[in-house]
Design an enzyme around this catalytic site. Structure first.
Site, PDB file in Angstrom:
ATOM      1  N   CYS A  89     -19.361  47.535   8.444  1.00  0.00           N
ATOM      2  CA  CYS A  89     -20.617  47.840   8.740  1.00  0.00           C
ATOM      3  C   CYS A  89     -20.803  48.040  10.362  1.00  0.00           C
ATOM      4  O   CYS A  89     -22.023  48.640  10.550  1.00  0.00           O
ATOM      5  CB  CYS A  89     -21.661  46.642   8.310  1.00  0.00           C
ATOM      6  SG  CYS A  89     -21.553  46.583   6.433  1.00  0.00           S
ATOM      7  N   HIS A 108     -27.751  46.298  13.018  1.00  0.00           N
ATOM      8  CA  HIS A 108     -27.494  46.707  11.584  1.00  0.00           C
ATOM      9  C   HIS A 108     -28.158  45.852  10.544  1.00  0.00           C
ATOM     10  O   HIS A 108     -28.534  44.848  10.625  1.00  0.00           O
ATOM     11  CB  HIS A 108     -25.861  46.213  11.348  1.00  0.00           C
ATOM     12  CG  HIS A 108     -25.495  46.143   9.967  1.00  0.00           C
ATOM     13  ND1 HIS A 108     -25.574  47.034   8.860  1.00  0.00           N
ATOM     14  CD2 HIS A 108     -24.777  45.079   9.144  1.00  0.00           C
ATOM     15  CE1 HIS A 108     -25.181  46.871   7.832  1.00  0.00           C
ATOM     16  NE2 HIS A 108     -24.691  45.736   8.016  1.00  0.00           N
ATOM     17  N   ASN A 128     -29.041  46.957   2.638  1.00  0.00           N
ATOM     18  CA  ASN A 128     -27.875  47.060   3.425  1.00  0.00           C
ATOM     19  C   ASN A 128     -27.275  48.415   3.170  1.00  0.00           C
ATOM     20  O   ASN A 128     -26.401  48.315   2.056  1.00  0.00           O
ATOM     21  CB  ASN A 128     -26.941  45.840   3.374  1.00  0.00           C
ATOM     22  CG  ASN A 128     -25.997  45.815   4.304  1.00  0.00           C
ATOM     23  OD1 ASN A 128     -25.442  46.715   4.932  1.00  0.00           O
ATOM     24  ND2 ASN A 128     -25.227  44.581   4.584  1.00  0.00           N
TER      25      ASN A 128
HETATM   26  N1  ACO Z   1     -30.040  35.642  -7.589  1.00  0.00           N
HETATM   27  C1  ACO Z   1     -30.304  34.429  -7.619  1.00  0.00           C
HETATM   28  N2  ACO Z   1     -29.344  33.192  -7.377  1.00  0.00           N
HETATM   29  C2  ACO Z   1     -28.298  33.894  -6.822  1.00  0.00           C
HETATM   30  C3  ACO Z   1     -28.055  35.029  -6.347  1.00  0.00           C
HETATM   31  C4  ACO Z   1     -29.010  36.037  -6.801  1.00  0.00           C
HETATM   32  N3  ACO Z   1     -28.868  37.511  -6.505  1.00  0.00           N
HETATM   33  N4  ACO Z   1     -26.896  35.269  -5.704  1.00  0.00           N
HETATM   34  C5  ACO Z   1     -26.383  33.985  -5.717  1.00  0.00           C
HETATM   35  N5  ACO Z   1     -27.189  32.934  -6.245  1.00  0.00           N
HETATM   36  C6  ACO Z   1     -27.195  31.608  -6.391  1.00  0.00           C
HETATM   37  C7  ACO Z   1     -25.559  30.903  -6.118  1.00  0.00           C
HETATM   38  O1  ACO Z   1     -25.181  31.256  -7.392  1.00  0.00           O
HETATM   39  C8  ACO Z   1     -25.985  29.670  -5.883  1.00  0.00           C
HETATM   40  O2  ACO Z   1     -26.208  28.967  -7.006  1.00  0.00           O
HETATM   41  P1  ACO Z   1     -25.639  27.345  -7.365  1.00  0.00           P
HETATM   42  O3  ACO Z   1     -26.285  26.564  -6.254  1.00  0.00           O
HETATM   43  O4  ACO Z   1     -26.002  26.937  -8.655  1.00  0.00           O
HETATM   44  O5  ACO Z   1     -24.313  27.663  -7.169  1.00  0.00           O
HETATM   45  C9  ACO Z   1     -27.332  29.596  -5.233  1.00  0.00           C
HETATM   46  O6  ACO Z   1     -27.900  30.939  -5.333  1.00  0.00           O
HETATM   47  C10 ACO Z   1     -26.990  29.583  -3.524  1.00  0.00           C
HETATM   48  O7  ACO Z   1     -25.895  30.613  -3.205  1.00  0.00           O
HETATM   49  P2  ACO Z   1     -25.717  30.747  -1.673  1.00  0.00           P
HETATM   50  O8  ACO Z   1     -24.443  31.490  -1.781  1.00  0.00           O
HETATM   51  O9  ACO Z   1     -25.455  29.329  -1.246  1.00  0.00           O
HETATM   52  O10 ACO Z   1     -26.648  31.319  -1.191  1.00  0.00           O
HETATM   53  P3  ACO Z   1     -27.190  31.614   0.294  1.00  0.00           P
HETATM   54  O11 ACO Z   1     -28.390  30.837   0.738  1.00  0.00           O
HETATM   55  O12 ACO Z   1     -26.198  31.506   1.167  1.00  0.00           O
HETATM   56  O13 ACO Z   1     -27.876  32.898   0.124  1.00  0.00           O
HETATM   57  C11 ACO Z   1     -26.629  35.105   0.720  1.00  0.00           C
HETATM   58  C12 ACO Z   1     -26.969  34.111  -0.253  1.00  0.00           C
HETATM   59  C13 ACO Z   1     -28.029  36.207   0.666  1.00  0.00           C
HETATM   60  C14 ACO Z   1     -25.451  36.189   0.463  1.00  0.00           C
HETATM   61  C15 ACO Z   1     -26.393  34.781   2.138  1.00  0.00           C
HETATM   62  O14 ACO Z   1     -25.208  33.841   2.210  1.00  0.00           O
HETATM   63  C16 ACO Z   1     -26.141  36.045   3.147  1.00  0.00           C
HETATM   64  O15 ACO Z   1     -27.242  36.393   3.539  1.00  0.00           O
HETATM   65  N6  ACO Z   1     -25.184  36.140   3.544  1.00  0.00           N
HETATM   66  C17 ACO Z   1     -24.567  37.329   4.402  1.00  0.00           C
HETATM   67  C18 ACO Z   1     -24.121  38.029   3.509  1.00  0.00           C
HETATM   68  C19 ACO Z   1     -24.351  39.775   3.715  1.00  0.00           C
HETATM   69  O16 ACO Z   1     -25.380  40.029   4.543  1.00  0.00           O
HETATM   70  N7  ACO Z   1     -23.341  40.383   3.550  1.00  0.00           N
HETATM   71  C20 ACO Z   1     -23.373  41.869   3.740  1.00  0.00           C
HETATM   72  C21 ACO Z   1     -22.018  42.535   3.916  1.00  0.00           C
HETATM   73  S1  ACO Z   1     -21.706  41.862   5.738  1.00  0.00           S
HETATM   74  C22 ACO Z   1     -22.745  42.623   6.731  1.00  0.00           C
HETATM   75  O17 ACO Z   1     -23.285  43.569   6.421  1.00  0.00           O
HETATM   76  C23 ACO Z   1     -23.178  41.585   8.068  1.00  0.00           C
END
Ligand code: ACO
Length: 343
Positions: free
Chosen positions: A118, A259, A289
């Site tokens: 990205c 980004h 994104n």
């Molecule tokens: N809907 C509902 N629940 C979900 C979803 C969804 N779409 N996705 C995951 N969950 C659940 C998980 O299964 C988990 O359930 P559990 O507690 O029963 O195991 C719970 O939600 C919490 O999951 P986490 O992964 O801990 O959630 P988190 O608060 O970390 O949020 C997220 C996840 C949004 C992906 C966050 O970690 C994030 O923003 N990370 C950055 C990732 C990113 O931006 N990647 C893009 C590419 S890199 C870049 O561009 C910078």
């Protein structure tokens, strides 16, 4: 003797395009165990634009390229380089940029792709500047068509991404006025290469019937919380380093164009830098994104909204797979012409 040749390079015009098909969070919630509330609270995303059956990385890139060149009044045949920064290429080879080159008629150009996560667009801006400084006109496009490269049944990644492209025409500073590219800082750390990416279908894990049967061929691997933490730290570092190279203080930054990974990452970067959140441009709600495309699209929208004025210092920062991170400082000599086919 004083030379009348201005050193450096400028962004002389910009273009952007997103597909017209919109998928909102409620639509995703009909097929995935998710909800609009969950997605919006965690990411700030409400909807994303998704390529139609006929749209590909080459066609989406070409649309942004055409918008940019039309806005500039710059003939495609005068381009020396067509660079496409993408993690979702048209095909294994040839480069997506070759199809764009043919589509726009950039007959005298060298066409190459950059796979830089990205942050590939910002890192490529550094390359474009170096090429333009020696006199070469460069068209740089950041494009992703992630919708055709991901697993729509995986709620942990499917909700995050969208499709689109942003394009910039980079010219020698003595040939045009525009957004002067004052500094570009880019880094990678391959020790985290396996944390975020699309590891199947390449030479390490070639496509086999078993791989496809297991649904692996489209899988995006991501440790979300690890990515989140490093994205915040590294984007802040990229901001500070790019500003240091440019000799510009944070207080002199008028707009941060990050980004558009997700709103919480952008807010955390702003807080870490002690930049007011109102100075951080965001359109992640509309487009999600869009990887390498997001900064180009955001810059175009910021200009269209009249937010960028002559004299403004702009700071762009990005983070992505690799891990990779990059920042750039742009000084607005004049507000550049933009062409856009967005919402
Ligand atoms: N809907 C509902 N629940 C979900 C979803 C969804 N779409 N996705 C995951 N969950 C659940 C998980 O299964 C988990 O359930 P559990 O507690 O029963 O195991 C719970 O939600 C919490 O999951 P986490 O992964 O801990 O959630 P988190 O608060 O970390 O949020 C997220 C996840 C949004 C992906 C966050 O970690 C994030 O923003 N990370 C950055 C990732 C990113 O931006 N990647 C893009 C590419 S890199 C870049 O561009 C910078």
């Amino acid at each position: 003797m004083e030379s009348d040749r201005r050193a450096g390079a400028v962004i002389a015009a910009m273009g952007a395009y997103v597909p017209k098909q919109v998928v909102d969070n409620n639509a995703l919630a009909r097929t995935l165990d998710t909800s609009d509330e969950w997605i919006y609270a965690r990411t700030g995303i409400r909807r994303r634009h998704v390529a139609g059956p006929e749209e590909t990385t080459a066609t989406v890139s070409q649309r942004a390229a055409e918008e940019c060149l039309r806005a500039a009044g710059f003939p495609a045949a005068d381009l020396r380089w067509v660079l496409v920064s993408t993690d979702t290429p048209e095909m294994w080879n040839p480069a997506s940029a070759c199809f764009v080159q043919a589509g726009i008629g950039a007959t005298q150009a060298v066409a190459l792709d950059v796979t830089g996560g990205c942050s590939g667009f910002v890192a490529s801006l550094g390359m474009a500047r170096a090429l333009a400084e020696r006199g070469d006109p460069v068209l740089l496009i950041g494009c992703e068509v992630l919708s055709k490269a991901m697993d729509w049944s995986d709620r942990s990644t499917a909700v995050l991404f969208g499709d689109g492209a942003g394009a910039v025409l980079v010219l020698p500073a003595d040939a045009a006025r525009g957004l002067a590219i004052e500094a570009v800082y880019a880094r990678t750390d391959g020790r985290d290469a396996d944390i975020l990416g699309k590891p199947y279908g390449g030479t390490r894990n070639p496509i086999t019937p078993e791989l496809v049967a297991g649904g692996h061929h489209h899988r995006i691997v991501m440790n979300g919380q690890y990515v989140f933490k490093h994205a915040v730290l590294r984007m802040a570092e990229a901001a500070e380093e790019a500003l240091r190279i440019a000799g510009v203080g944070l207080e002199a930054v008028d707009w941060v164009i990050p980004h558009q990974a997700n709103q919480r990452i952008m807010d955390a970067v702003a807080d870490r830098l002690h930049v007011p959140r109102e100075k951080v441009f965001s359109n992640v709600e509309e487009y999600a994104n869009t990887g390498s495309a997001s900064i180009g699209i955001a810059l175009v929208e910021a200009i269209q909204q009249g937010l960028i004025r002559p004299g403004h210092n702009l700071l762009t920062v990005a983070f992505g797979s690799g891990f990779s991170w990059a920042g750039a400082v742009l000084r607005t000599e004049v507000v550049v012409p933009v062409g856009a086919d967005l919402v």
